[in-house]
Design a protein around this motif. Sequence first.
Motif: not given
Length: 425
Positions: A417-423
């Motif tokens: 996915s293009d969607v990113q998430f910084m945990d």
Amino acid sequence: MAEEKDPEVHEIVLEPDAELRFEVESKLDTITLELKVGLAEIFGTELVKGKPYTFTTGAKLAVFTWQGCTLELRGKRNLCYIAKETPMMFYLNCHACLEQLRMKAETESEVKRGPITMVVGPTDVGKSTVSRILLNYAVRMGRAPVYVDLDIGQGQISIPGAIGAILVERPADVEEGFPHNAPLVYHYGHTSMDKNHQTFNLLVNKMAEVVHERLQTNRKSNISGIIINTCGWVKGEGYRHLTHAAQAFEVDIILVLDQEKLYNELVRDMPNFVKVVLLPKSGGVVERTKKFRMNSRDARVREYFYGGKTPLHPHSFDVKWSDLRVYKIGAPPLPDSCMPLGMKAEDNMTKLVAVQPGPNLLHHILAVSFASSTDDDVITTNIAGYICVTNVDVENQTLTVLSPQPRPLPDTLLILSDVQFMDSH
């Protein structure tokens, strides 16, 4: 109007048909709301008297009362006011018309289906809110409608970058929304429709086909109908997506919020049996900045892994690159002159392309497909859920992933996915 006990506790008396609107802006603030006297609702969900409801950053709410009520608000009020003019009567009338159509479907001798309603309009006019109100009112009448969310920008049913559908059998929780039991989710992978028109339309067709099949097997839902929430892109290609969705789902009613131009275009282009209705937006709807949208996307993904009011405990573990089969949807378009005879460049947009694991996956969300091999139609296969790549170890050729389920990962394909998430946990 407001009798103050101490600076942080406010008692507010609402007259019949009035609405209290408030926002929680600061990250440090929380607001607790309690219904003391009378009846009130938030977006169609009734408040329980004496029960405190807590709201945190980003909450934008409207407490409406048909008969009048007394509320207690605790916490710092960034923005809080009473509105006497609300469009709730219009929304209630819409619900009443939908209910009449359901009753008609119920009394037919052969099984007829209930109304299929699509809510459209530009960004920030309250489409999700109207969808929620109509769903809540339907459930309060004992119905079980299907909610379809085609808004890939916010992704209420799954996460941004996906379209989803759920069966709604009880009112939304005031703080947490509708329960997402066994959602039907298709992975698109971008938060904007213009990234891959062909794939988006393909997924809408598949969603419509599967939802209609499921309605055939559930009489109660078939009579209750469908409520469809859409994206706020309503011009040019965005408009074509709306008309395509209307056709795919065979909609009966289109509710247009706050835009006469769009209303007139739909009246012109839709078949005669489709009823197009223009509705006002609520004065409480505010325009969201780009930053606010990004933050709410982030919050949506965080909630997917960590939960909201009810915390979830995701798992973190390492996976070898060699154990992964990662793909993305859509190859870079080639000019038609380079394509094999009879093929068009857009055919490339619905192709699966293998992705080599590596640092390029860091912070990206990966969809866990139900497809076990590329022989399946991977793009139109629904997904089991999402994982997030939180670390890449090039030396040992492993990825660390955040997953709702413990290891091992199911033996299926992963779609980038293009969607990113910084945990940050």
